[in-house]
Design a protein around this motif. Sequence first.
Motif: not given
Length: 882
Positions: A172-190
């Motif tokens: 879970s520490l790899l998670n990198r979430a980003r907020i978009y207009k009307n969405g949330i995207l998670n792009s884990p590092t590893f």
Amino acid sequence: MKPKLYLKENGQFKVDNVDKISYLYFPLTNYYSLKSSISPNLNGDAKIDQNSFALVPTSSEDIQNSFYNRNIYFRINDEYTWSITGNTPYQMLNKDEVSLEADFLVHKIIRSNDHFSCEIESLVPFNDSYQELHKVVFKNKTDQPLIIKPVISFPLYSRSADNLRDHRHVTSLLNRARIYKNGILNSPTFSFDERGHNLNKRNYGLFISEDYQIKNYWPILEEFIGEGNNILDPIVVKEDLNNEYKINESIEGFEITSGMELEKVKLIKNQAFTIVLSMIIDDDIEKIKNYTKSLSIKTFNTLKQDTLRAWEKELEPLSFKFKDSTLNGWLKWVTLQPILRRIYGCSFMPHHDYGRGGRGWRDLWQDLLALILMNPESVRKQLLNNYKGVRIDGSNATIIGEKPGEFLADRNNIARVWMDHGSWPLLTTMLYIDKSGDYEILLEEQNYFYDKFTHYTKKKNNEHVKKDNLLRDKNNQIYKGTILEHILVQNLLPIYNLGIHSNIRIEDADWNDAFDMAHNSGESVAFTSLYASNLIEIAKILRKLYENGIENISILKEIYEILIANDYKTISNKHINRDLFLNSVEAGCSGLKVSKNVQEIANLLEDKGKTLLMHIRHNEWLEGKEYSWFNGYYDDNSQPLDDVSKENMTLTGQVFAIFSGAATDDQIEKIIRSADKYLYNKDVGGYILNTNFKELKLNMGRAFGFAYGHKENGAMFSHMAVMYANSLYKRGFAHAGYKVLNSIYEHCINIDKSKIYPGIPEYINPKGRGMYHYLTGSASWYILTEVTEVFGIKGDFGSVVIEPKLLKRQFDDSGLAKIITLINGKLTNISFINKNNLDFGEYKIARVYDDELEVDYIETKFGVKLLSDIKSDNLNIILEKK
Ligand code: G1P
């Protein structure tokens, strides 16, 4: 309120009170291939592969008892929290009415109560994207206005299934979430998985259509739930909180959810709130943006229509018109199942919580049976590719790569020999040749697989193994042999590998994967029969080749030598021959080929096959006072598994004796009587795999460690039951065959008992529940049996053979039964017209019309062989009294 299933002839179905059944799940997928499963409470998961799960991996138990569902909550009039999953404290006390509507492949759940209704329609669009689309329609049913606060939250697991236990927190520490207009995207590092630590490219997100304003984004799961709360009643839904998260902001670490809280909406009488969601995975953020920016009700509806049409087209090449229209609808789902197994492998459905997505050797070949019926053009290449996995000793690679024709050396050093493996390719290849007439495929050349395992995997030898895992000859040249040669070696070697009772040694298991503890002295009589009849089939093929002008074939010298070794009649001499052969190909083969007359080879094979069949007919038949049947196995103490006096009976032992011709008609009649007495159980869908041996049988396999009545220990195991039906039909015992198929169908369609959606499960447990639904080889065999045995649409080196074994009750009131199937690549309507209401055994084919034109034919054992190609797409077959 009991659940009730309504199934239409076109396959669409509805289940009222669907929430009254546990463990239900439905597949949502496309060829690209996102693999999702969804349950009435919106549980189930979605993934591309073992290392790319968007939602938390879901096993069958989790369907009921995990609350990581896809979720949309509604706070109603600021009084209570309600959810489309049905899992809120309020809904536990105030039950909704819940029904399901399903189509290919669209899943719709409708929940309603006195105040409002809410539908959620879900699909994976039939295109090149990894998307789950959902449309939610919430409607006020009362005269009073309703104030609702919609809150969306699909927990975005975003990692490898391995991490469910292995470093769940660290990942879970790899998670990198980003907020978009009307969405949330998670792009884990590893991505942490079996391959180690790799930079991760995958993005996992949830987006909603822009019809409504987002008030707050809640990307961190624990904040969304609230301290001291749980996911059934999150604080964000219950209370009106605010936070500071802004569009374009990034969040690091923590379990991520796609929490999105919408502004409150007031719904007057009959007014609806509709929203569309896309849960999406992709490596390319731009692609994600492109897909999600066009998200709307309109695009959802268009994609839904496209998806329905596309799946309809996939299933078009085969449909049945029996008198029972529900059966016709049920068969549509069975027809879909082999396609699902090609996409999902034997993993990735809630019961199939093992493996990493691949299919085994046996499954690879059996799924092709259905493909030959549905999409024969694509099969040639796949057949050729699959033969690349055969070793020169007739065993095969067991790790099947992702690309066609890719076979991998075993990573774990635990090579096993499933002694049945060599027997299946011939069956599939013959079906292909009979249907297409393409016998030239037998003369095409292909490589052999070569890894460190030799001598039927009993020896290891790394010295000559090259990176490409291809067999080389003594001059270090890559060796290729014909497909016919591959088939020969697969079927020939086993008959030199006999146990003390003159049957083929079971090695590490046969079809029954769980008969895996009799490697020293165990024998599979069942598969000895199949190998024996395969030798006779190969002899027939060779004679056909001769008729087609092929007089000689060329085969590897070593294979010819074992074929002509004339001292094969004693077991020890057979082992000498086997070992001579295995030694001779240990370090590669000679590369020398001999050209031999096909008739000579055919005679040799036929002789060997017949000898073995006669041995089984006479020596393995267990004659009892009242009941008699075949012994199917010997355990590791060389004792027979079937025993008439102890009332121990296996179905597999009977199936292959019948299928192969080892059993005489008289013996078959006795088997049917015995199977009806010892193996038939109406409450579990018919014929079970074995009686209760009441011992652990460490000398046979782990099957006997399973509780009796489950899986490979005495369940109604669909694959073998369907093969029992197939064998009975094949030998002309249509009434008995019908009973087998019909028992399975009637059980499955009774949702109250089977507790599954339409289709055939791997097995039925002792309580009657269908288990391991959708991904089972039995689906291929079920439709194959309907096409080639019940309707009797067969081929003979490309000529059309029609040998119907339809029973009187299967024709409609006008005496018509119909099948729409491909004949020589053309979709053909084949009508069987039985005006006099005759039963199987009473009728014969009197005339055949190609549209209006009468066609010439010659009679065969159970029907006719047409003497010309069919010109139209309508074949009418008139049945009259014999
Ligand atoms: C499964 C396997 C199949 C095996 C059988 C019995 O059956 O996939 O290879 O022979 O168990 O052990 P299926 O689920 O395909 O019906």
